[in-house]
Structures are given as C-alpha cells and as structure tokens.
Scaffold this motif. Structure first.
Motif, PDB file in Angstrom:
ATOM      1  N   THR A   7       6.357  -4.252  -2.727  1.00 51.61           N
ATOM      2  CA  THR A   7       5.058  -4.797  -2.342  1.00 51.61           C
ATOM      3  C   THR A   7       5.072  -6.283  -2.672  1.00 51.61           C
ATOM      4  O   THR A   7       5.450  -6.674  -3.776  1.00 51.61           O
ATOM      5  N   THR A   9       3.151 -10.370  -1.713  1.00 55.28           N
ATOM      6  CA  THR A   9       1.951 -11.086  -1.299  1.00 55.28           C
ATOM      7  C   THR A   9       2.349 -12.095  -0.234  1.00 55.28           C
ATOM      8  O   THR A   9       3.354 -12.794  -0.375  1.00 55.28           O
ATOM      9  N   THR A  43      -6.230  -3.686   7.778  1.00 52.74           N
ATOM     10  CA  THR A  43      -4.935  -3.035   7.613  1.00 52.74           C
ATOM     11  C   THR A  43      -4.099  -3.174   8.887  1.00 52.74           C
ATOM     12  O   THR A  43      -4.580  -2.882   9.984  1.00 52.74           O
ATOM     13  N   GLY A  69       0.253  -3.964   5.809  1.00 55.63           N
ATOM     14  CA  GLY A  69      -0.472  -5.067   5.197  1.00 55.63           C
ATOM     15  C   GLY A  69      -1.950  -4.789   5.095  1.00 55.63           C
ATOM     16  O   GLY A  69      -2.550  -4.238   6.016  1.00 55.63           O
ATOM     17  N   ASN A  70      -2.529  -5.173   3.972  1.00 59.94           N
ATOM     18  CA  ASN A  70      -3.965  -5.107   3.779  1.00 59.94           C
ATOM     19  C   ASN A  70      -4.358  -6.378   3.057  1.00 59.94           C
ATOM     20  O   ASN A  70      -4.000  -6.560   1.885  1.00 59.94           O
ATOM     21  N   ASN A  72      -3.717  -9.818   1.862  1.00 64.53           N
ATOM     22  CA  ASN A  72      -2.451 -10.521   1.655  1.00 64.53           C
ATOM     23  C   ASN A  72      -1.419  -9.660   0.915  1.00 64.53           C
ATOM     24  O   ASN A  72      -0.348 -10.140   0.570  1.00 64.53           O
ATOM     25  N   LYS A  73      -1.714  -8.377   0.685  1.00 60.49           N
ATOM     26  CA  LYS A  73      -0.762  -7.442   0.080  1.00 60.49           C
ATOM     27  C   LYS A  73       0.012  -6.745   1.194  1.00 60.49           C
ATOM     28  O   LYS A  73      -0.593  -6.197   2.122  1.00 60.49           O
ATOM     29  N   PHE A  75       3.227  -4.019   1.908  1.00 59.52           N
ATOM     30  CA  PHE A  75       4.220  -3.054   1.454  1.00 59.52           C
ATOM     31  C   PHE A  75       5.337  -3.014   2.494  1.00 59.52           C
ATOM     32  O   PHE A  75       5.079  -2.844   3.685  1.00 59.52           O
ATOM     33  N   ASN A 111       9.828 -14.730  -2.271  1.00 58.73           N
ATOM     34  CA  ASN A 111       9.083 -14.765  -3.549  1.00 58.73           C
ATOM     35  C   ASN A 111       9.596 -15.797  -4.480  1.00 58.73           C
ATOM     36  O   ASN A 111      10.625 -16.156  -4.677  1.00 58.73           O
TER      37      ASN A 111
END
Length: 111
Positions: A7, A9, A43, A69-70, A72-73, A75, A111
């Motif tokens: 997961t 961002t 979503t 996506g939901n 800015n998260k 998976f 990241n």
C-alpha cells in the motif's frame, strides 16, 4: 508463482502510468493482454494482465497487476505465474519473480 503487495500513497493515475511505463520498458516481448477499469465514488480499480515470452525455457509467463485506490491510498498487487516448465514437475526458471520484480522496483522508486 510470485507475489508482491504493498500500500502506497500517491495519485492513482500517475502510479498506473508509471507502472505501465516500467512494465512495457522491461522487455521487448512484454505484451499487455487486456485491462479493466472501475470506479465508484473515490474508489478506483485497475486490473491489467501482461505476458512475456522467455526464450530460455520457450514459455510465456503472465503478470497480473491490480491497483485499488481510495483517495491518495493505493493498494498494489502483482502476481506472476506460468513461468514453469513441465506437466508434473513445474520447474521454474524464475520468470515469475522477474516479472514481479519490475513492479517491486518501480514502486520502491516512487517512495
């Protein structure tokens, strides 16, 4: 079979675009087989299936990529399969891991 899940961002469309570019650039024999998108409210879901031909074992391996996506998260799930050889003894030359590593490397660079 090989699997990578994480997961992160970010912006959904940007992540999908960067993954697409990384996967396509990973090999000339990489092929997008099909894709599906769905959204409901905040979503978003993208599913993509790729395959690649491996000369070393004269076989194809597949990469299934799912992104949910939901806000800015996001998976990410990447599953590599089919890189083995043989009917009863599915001996793998590491093709599945190689496909999943493309996704892993791309995500880790974000990241």
């Amino acid at each position: 079979m090989a699997k990578y899940e994480r997961t992160i961002t970010g912006q959904f469309e940007d992540v999908i675009r960067r993954l697409q570019n990384a996967i396509e650039a990973s090999a000339i024999s990489m092929n997008l087989v099909d894709e599906s998108y769905y959204s409901s409210g905040d979503t978003k879901i993208a599913v993509r299936v790729y395959d690649k031909y491996f000369m070393r074992n004269k076989n194809r391996a597949s990469l299934s990529l799912t992104a949910v996506g939901n806000g800015n998260k996001i998976f990410i799930s990447a599953i590599g399969a089919g890189g083995g050889q043989g009917v009863f003894f599915n001996f793998s030359w590491g093709a599945e891991e190689q496909l999943v590593d493309v996704v892993r490397t791309c995500i880790e660079r974000m990241n």
